[in-house]
Scaffold this motif. Structure first.
Motif: not given
Length: 162
Positions: A65, A67, A126
């Motif tokens: 996960s 960004d 994301t």
């Protein structure tokens, strides 16, 4: 004093020659340095062969996960260029305007930029972007991302449009 959350980025390099140790990765370090200047937490680039290894690296990166994930390479017309095909099935939503702007910006430097088939989009929370494998294509792409990556990440976290 308010501290901003640390943003995490992953860089994936699609290069069969670099993965085999027959060539140096010249684009991954450029992208990593760009993120570091923006105070992102970013590990050394993951270098994999073109094709299915890109999809596996993307899936593994998405499982953590981050960004943002930026790939470089594998977006052209060679028979082994398959980064867009490996990326698209992992996206929940595509952002075609981002990919279009990456190509448009590249055309100012070379007409060959129209051959890039890279995609951009969102997978969960994301932001995922495919950049070309050339140093010039990466530099042009980072100019585009400079103006929007933080905004996209803020939006994915539920931020306002301010």
């Amino acid at each position: 004093m308010t501290t901003l959350p640390v943003r995490r980025a992953v860089v994936i390099v699609a290069s069969t020659r670099a993965a085999a140790g027959r060539a140096d990765d010249l684009t991954g370090p450029v992208i990593r340095e760009w993120f570091e200047k923006r105070l992102y937490d970013v590990a050394p680039p993951v270098v994999v062969a073109d094709g299915e290894p890109v999809g596996r690296a993307l899936a593994e990166a998405l499982a953590s996960s981050p960004d943002v994930i930026v790939t470089t390479g594998g977006t052209g017309v060679s028979p082994t260029d398959a980064t867009p095909e490996q990326t698209a099935p992992l996206l929940d939503r595509q952002l075609p305007g981002v990919a279009d702007e990456l190509r448009r910006r590249g055309v100012s430097a070379t007409p060959l930029a129209v051959l890039s088939r890279g995609v951009a989009g969102v997978a969960g929370r994301t932001f995922v972007v495919n950049l070309p494998g050339s140093r010039g294509g990466v530099r042009d792409g980072l100019v585009v991302l400079d103006g929007l990556v933080d905004h996209v990440i803020d939006q994915l976290a539920g931020g306002s449009h301010d």
